[in-house]
Write a protein that holds these residues in place. Structure first.
Motif, short mmCIF file in Angstrom:
data_model
loop_
_atom_site.label_atom_id
_atom_site.label_comp_id
_atom_site.label_asym_id
_atom_site.label_seq_id
_atom_site.Cartn_x
_atom_site.Cartn_y
_atom_site.Cartn_z
N ASP A 1 0.84 -1.20 0.00
CA ASP A 1 0.00 0.00 0.00
C ASP A 1 0.87 1.25 0.00
O ASP A 1 2.11 1.18 0.08
CB ASP A 1 -1.00 -0.01 1.16
N LEU B 1 -6.02 -4.93 -2.45
CA LEU B 1 -6.22 -3.81 -1.54
C LEU B 1 -7.14 -2.76 -2.13
O LEU B 1 -7.05 -2.42 -3.31
CB LEU B 1 -4.88 -3.15 -1.22
N GLY C 1 -6.16 4.27 7.55
CA GLY C 1 -5.38 3.08 7.26
C GLY C 1 -5.02 2.24 8.45
O GLY C 1 -4.22 1.30 8.33
#
Length: 324
Positions: free
Chosen positions: A104, A147, A171
């Motif tokens: 990510d 994701l 997050g």
């Protein structure tokens, strides 16, 4: 004590799904989308050699640009510089396999751990940030991961389910007991036993649903992320995706790695992902059972898992780059 597993419609609304497209676009900055070369320069290597005995399976590409690969052997994470081909181990394995993995924009690697659930690794330090038992059902095989800004989705090749790790607004990683189980239904027909079912995973072009390839029967499924109901994607006269493995979506183009066929099938999908047309097949004489695919600057990068070769500590492995 094993975490409590809940089955409910996860935090993956249409609005959230649509933001996944924005995240992908932003990921151009760290090399996870197919873009033209920004400037002429030294030609990148088309073969990246990995350590002997490494046994790669998953690949993801991030800033640097670097490719990150997981080992099916001891689970170590290897980082390779796409510009030079050089690299090294950034996270020593826990002794259990690393299969699919994704990076990510916060520099965290989400790693599928086959029978050991999942873990999150700091790509800078190699530290394990969190570990998750995805299910207590047996057998289980956490295979691949996808994701979105609010969810990390994992496939299970031996159970008719997807697992979701709901991420916080900024997050934040969930607690060990917050794993969400989404049972697959509808057109999905699970093959019993240790047969590879759900494998690669991505989103539809419009971000309204998930796409999952079912390797054993060769089907591509559109999955409602709120209910788990699946519809088999109409791919026309295309051959079954019997060896379908990693998936990569860019715009409306879907790349499906056909591992034991040493090929990538390329489809043009409808926006909602309910149908697609085969456009071409990409092959290369250097493919040796490639499993997954990532992209950077107009090129595809695939690790050769070499499943037809008996692994030894001296077996050679590499990553092959081909034009997208």
């Amino acid at each position: 004590m094993a975490p409590e597993h809940r089955s409910f419609a996860p935090h993956f609304t249409r609005r959230t799904l649509l933001t996944a497209g924005a995240a992908t676009a932003g990921a151009v900055l760290v090399g996870t989308a197919i873009t033209p070369a920004a400037a002429a320069g030294k030609r990148r290597p088309t073969v990246i050699h990995l350590p002997n005995g490494f046994r790669p399976e998953g690949i993801t590409i991030g800033g640097g640009p670097y490719a990150y690969l997981g080992s099916l052997g001891d689970g170590s994470i290897y980082r390779a510089d796409l510009r030079t081909g050089e690299g090294g181990i950034i996270s020593a394995g826990p002794g259990t396999p690393s299969v699919g993995l994704k990076l990510d924009h916060r520099g965290r690697l989400f790693v599928a751990g086959r029978g050991e659930g999942a873990r999150v690794v700091d790509a800078r330090t190699g530290a394990i940030l969190a570990s998750y038992v995805l299910t207590t059902a047996t057998p289980t095989f956490a295979n691949d991961v996808f994701l979105t800004p609010r969810t990390a989705w994992f496939t299970d090749s031996f159970q008719p389910a997807l697992y979701a790790l709901p991420l916080g607004r900024h997050g934040e990683l969930p607690g060990a007991g917050e794993v969400v189980t989404l049972t697959l239904s509808g057109d999905w027909s699970q093959v019993a036993g240790e047969v590879v079912n759900a494998n690669g995973i991505t989103a539809t072009p419009d971000g309204s649903a998930l796409l999952v390839v079912q390797s054993g029967v060769g089907g591509l499924h559109r999955v409602n992320p709120r209910t788990g109901v699946t519809e088999r994607v109409d791919l026309g006269d295309a051959a079954p995706l019997t060896n379908g493995d990693g998936l990569l979506l860019t715009g409306r183009t879907l790349y499906v790695v056909q591992n034991r066929q040493n090929a990538i099938d390329v489809f043009r999908l409808a926006a909602d992902g309910r149908s697609g047309v085969l456009q071409r097949r990409i092959t290369d004489p250097l493919f040796d059972v490639p499993t997954t695919v990532a992209a950077d600057r107009g090129r595809l990068y695939l690790p050769n898992a070499r499943f037809t070769t008996t692994p030894t500590p001296e077996t050679t492995y590499d990553v092959i780059s081909v034009p997208a």
